[in-house]
Design an enzyme around this catalytic site. Structure first.
Site, PDB file in Angstrom:
ATOM      1  N   PRO A 125      -1.072  27.540   8.175  1.00 53.22           N
ATOM      2  CA  PRO A 125      -1.082  28.254   9.484  1.00 53.22           C
ATOM      3  C   PRO A 125      -1.445  27.514  10.732  1.00 53.22           C
ATOM      4  O   PRO A 125      -2.625  26.852  10.694  1.00 53.22           O
ATOM      5  CB  PRO A 125      -1.686  29.384   9.427  1.00 53.22           C
ATOM      6  CG  PRO A 125      -2.847  29.115   8.267  1.00 53.22           C
ATOM      7  CD  PRO A 125      -2.007  28.313   7.258  1.00 53.22           C
ATOM      8  N   ASN A 126      -0.616  27.711  11.698  1.00 53.34           N
ATOM      9  CA  ASN A 126      -0.904  27.332  13.140  1.00 53.34           C
ATOM     10  C   ASN A 126      -0.622  25.810  13.315  1.00 53.34           C
ATOM     11  O   ASN A 126      -0.919  25.133  14.403  1.00 53.34           O
ATOM     12  CB  ASN A 126      -2.186  27.618  13.738  1.00 53.34           C
ATOM     13  CG  ASN A 126      -2.544  29.252  13.625  1.00 53.34           C
ATOM     14  OD1 ASN A 126      -1.511  29.666  14.244  1.00 53.34           O
ATOM     15  ND2 ASN A 126      -3.633  29.740  13.088  1.00 53.34           N
ATOM     16  N   TYR A 159      -7.614  18.807  17.721  1.00 48.13           N
ATOM     17  CA  TYR A 159      -6.826  18.610  16.826  1.00 48.13           C
ATOM     18  C   TYR A 159      -5.837  17.138  17.400  1.00 48.13           C
ATOM     19  O   TYR A 159      -5.136  16.878  16.601  1.00 48.13           O
ATOM     20  CB  TYR A 159      -5.822  19.752  16.609  1.00 48.13           C
ATOM     21  CG  TYR A 159      -6.602  20.860  15.890  1.00 48.13           C
ATOM     22  CD1 TYR A 159      -7.379  20.629  14.785  1.00 48.13           C
ATOM     23  CD2 TYR A 159      -6.746  22.065  16.484  1.00 48.13           C
ATOM     24  CE1 TYR A 159      -8.191  21.689  13.977  1.00 48.13           C
ATOM     25  CE2 TYR A 159      -7.352  23.098  15.798  1.00 48.13           C
ATOM     26  CZ  TYR A 159      -7.939  22.823  14.520  1.00 48.13           C
ATOM     27  OH  TYR A 159      -8.748  23.707  14.097  1.00 48.13           O
ATOM     28  N   HIS A 193     -10.593  28.499   4.017  1.00 51.82           N
ATOM     29  CA  HIS A 193     -12.064  28.896   4.034  1.00 51.82           C
ATOM     30  C   HIS A 193     -12.070  30.320   3.061  1.00 51.82           C
ATOM     31  O   HIS A 193     -13.172  30.831   3.164  1.00 51.82           O
ATOM     32  CB  HIS A 193     -12.540  29.267   5.429  1.00 51.82           C
ATOM     33  CG  HIS A 193     -12.227  27.820   6.156  1.00 51.82           C
ATOM     34  ND1 HIS A 193     -12.880  26.918   5.929  1.00 51.82           N
ATOM     35  CD2 HIS A 193     -11.453  27.617   7.402  1.00 51.82           C
ATOM     36  CE1 HIS A 193     -12.375  25.683   6.638  1.00 51.82           C
ATOM     37  NE2 HIS A 193     -11.649  26.501   7.567  1.00 51.82           N
ATOM     38  N   ASP A 245      -6.226  29.602  -6.540  1.00 53.40           N
ATOM     39  CA  ASP A 245      -5.483  30.036  -7.975  1.00 53.40           C
ATOM     40  C   ASP A 245      -4.330  29.596  -8.029  1.00 53.40           C
ATOM     41  O   ASP A 245      -3.936  28.791  -9.323  1.00 53.40           O
ATOM     42  CB  ASP A 245      -5.650  31.405  -8.073  1.00 53.40           C
ATOM     43  CG  ASP A 245      -7.006  32.221  -8.315  1.00 53.40           C
ATOM     44  OD1 ASP A 245      -7.871  31.368  -8.484  1.00 53.40           O
ATOM     45  OD2 ASP A 245      -6.931  33.481  -8.481  1.00 53.40           O
ATOM     46  N   GLU A 270      -6.912  17.908  -0.433  1.00 57.05           N
ATOM     47  CA  GLU A 270      -7.147  18.847   0.641  1.00 57.05           C
ATOM     48  C   GLU A 270      -7.594  17.792   1.996  1.00 57.05           C
ATOM     49  O   GLU A 270      -8.289  17.197   1.859  1.00 57.05           O
ATOM     50  CB  GLU A 270      -8.393  19.901   0.403  1.00 57.05           C
ATOM     51  CG  GLU A 270      -8.431  20.896   1.724  1.00 57.05           C
ATOM     52  CD  GLU A 270      -9.459  21.910   1.396  1.00 57.05           C
ATOM     53  OE1 GLU A 270      -9.621  22.278   0.363  1.00 57.05           O
ATOM     54  OE2 GLU A 270     -10.638  21.606   2.281  1.00 57.05           O
ATOM     55  N   LEU A 296      -7.671  17.730   9.884  1.00 57.03           N
ATOM     56  CA  LEU A 296      -7.690  16.797  11.253  1.00 57.03           C
ATOM     57  C   LEU A 296      -9.111  16.762  11.679  1.00 57.03           C
ATOM     58  O   LEU A 296      -9.904  15.662  11.782  1.00 57.03           O
ATOM     59  CB  LEU A 296      -6.867  17.196  12.177  1.00 57.03           C
ATOM     60  CG  LEU A 296      -5.339  17.361  11.733  1.00 57.03           C
ATOM     61  CD1 LEU A 296      -4.648  18.639  11.728  1.00 57.03           C
ATOM     62  CD2 LEU A 296      -4.557  16.422  12.620  1.00 57.03           C
ATOM     63  N   SER A 297      -9.618  17.953  11.690  1.00 54.75           N
ATOM     64  CA  SER A 297     -11.016  17.957  12.262  1.00 54.75           C
ATOM     65  C   SER A 297     -12.314  17.858  11.293  1.00 54.75           C
ATOM     66  O   SER A 297     -11.884  18.001  10.146  1.00 54.75           O
ATOM     67  CB  SER A 297     -11.232  19.510  12.873  1.00 54.75           C
ATOM     68  OG  SER A 297     -11.210  20.254  12.008  1.00 54.75           O
ATOM     69  N   ARG A 332     -18.249  21.789  12.477  1.00 54.03           N
ATOM     70  CA  ARG A 332     -17.814  23.025  13.358  1.00 54.03           C
ATOM     71  C   ARG A 332     -18.510  24.376  13.043  1.00 54.03           C
ATOM     72  O   ARG A 332     -19.586  24.187  12.417  1.00 54.03           O
ATOM     73  CB  ARG A 332     -16.230  22.826  13.280  1.00 54.03           C
ATOM     74  CG  ARG A 332     -15.475  22.059  13.881  1.00 54.03           C
ATOM     75  CD  ARG A 332     -14.301  21.976  13.750  1.00 54.03           C
ATOM     76  NE  ARG A 332     -13.666  22.935  14.625  1.00 54.03           N
ATOM     77  CZ  ARG A 332     -12.346  23.460  14.397  1.00 54.03           C
ATOM     78  NH1 ARG A 332     -11.693  22.683  13.474  1.00 54.03           N
ATOM     79  NH2 ARG A 332     -12.008  24.395  15.240  1.00 54.03           N
ATOM     80  N   ARG A 335     -16.319  27.407   8.736  1.00 63.48           N
ATOM     81  CA  ARG A 335     -15.361  26.260   8.335  1.00 63.48           C
ATOM     82  C   ARG A 335     -15.825  25.422   7.200  1.00 63.48           C
ATOM     83  O   ARG A 335     -15.661  24.288   6.904  1.00 63.48           O
ATOM     84  CB  ARG A 335     -14.914  25.481   9.371  1.00 63.48           C
ATOM     85  CG  ARG A 335     -14.180  26.279  10.472  1.00 63.48           C
ATOM     86  CD  ARG A 335     -13.776  25.468  11.540  1.00 63.48           C
ATOM     87  NE  ARG A 335     -13.225  26.221  12.706  1.00 63.48           N
ATOM     88  CZ  ARG A 335     -12.201  26.827  12.955  1.00 63.48           C
ATOM     89  NH1 ARG A 335     -11.055  26.993  11.993  1.00 63.48           N
ATOM     90  NH2 ARG A 335     -12.008  27.681  14.138  1.00 63.48           N
TER      91      ARG A 335
END
Ligand code: DQA
Length: 148
Positions: A10-11, A23, A79, A86, A97, A100-101, A106, A110
């Site tokens: 998402p986003n 980002y 998170h 699963d 996984e 970017l950040s 943070r 997170r």
């Protein structure tokens, strides 16, 4: 031919315009192009972005039928999505996984990934290059395990 499913959560469709100080300025389309260029011949990259947990899970399930590995930035689902965790565990595709950040520098929420424990590794903090580093690690893992 090694086939890699790249999932953006998402986003991430807003990359390049969203919170650029965190980002960066690079768009999602540009990242996908870089991945294809870095993969070169002999590696097929299929990238999908979704803002929906269930859609990401469906793609992970479908990936079991065609992909050799999964490169995923689950966004905020990292998170708290036990359902995505699963799914990753269930299809047993080698998964990396990426973020970017640097999620560990943070907000506290997170710092924890519920998905990383079912991945072969996590890359975080290198901007869009996290994807390239993640791809390199994933391809090495797949190649070495095929040679066994
Ligand atoms: C992110 C980090 C997440 O915490 C955040 O919710 C994102 C992006 C990253 O790539 O740095 O959406 O996954």
């Amino acid at each position: 031919m090694i086939k890699i499913l790249v999932l953006h959560g998402p986003n991430l469709n807003l990359l390049g315009t969203r919170e650029r100080s965190i980002y960066g300025h690079v768009s999602l389309e540009a990242i996908d192009r870089e991945l294809v260029a870095a993969a070169g011949e002999g590696v097929e990259i299929r990238s999908i972005q979704s803002n929906h947990e269930g859609a990401l899970i469906d793609e992970i399930h479908h990936g079991r039928t065609w992909a050799d590995g999964l490169l995923m930035n689950p966004g905020a689902f990292t998170h708290y999505s036990y359902a995505i965790r699963d799914a990753v565990a269930g299809v047993a595709l080698p998964t990396v996984e990426v973020h970017l950040s640097n999620v560990h520098s943070r907000e506290a929420f997170r710092h924890r990934s519920v998905i990383a424990p079912v991945c072969i590794g996590q890359i975080s903090g290198f901007g869009w290059r996290s994807y390239l580093l993640g791809l390199e690690g994933l391809l090495s893992f797949i190649t070495e395990n095929r040679a066994d």
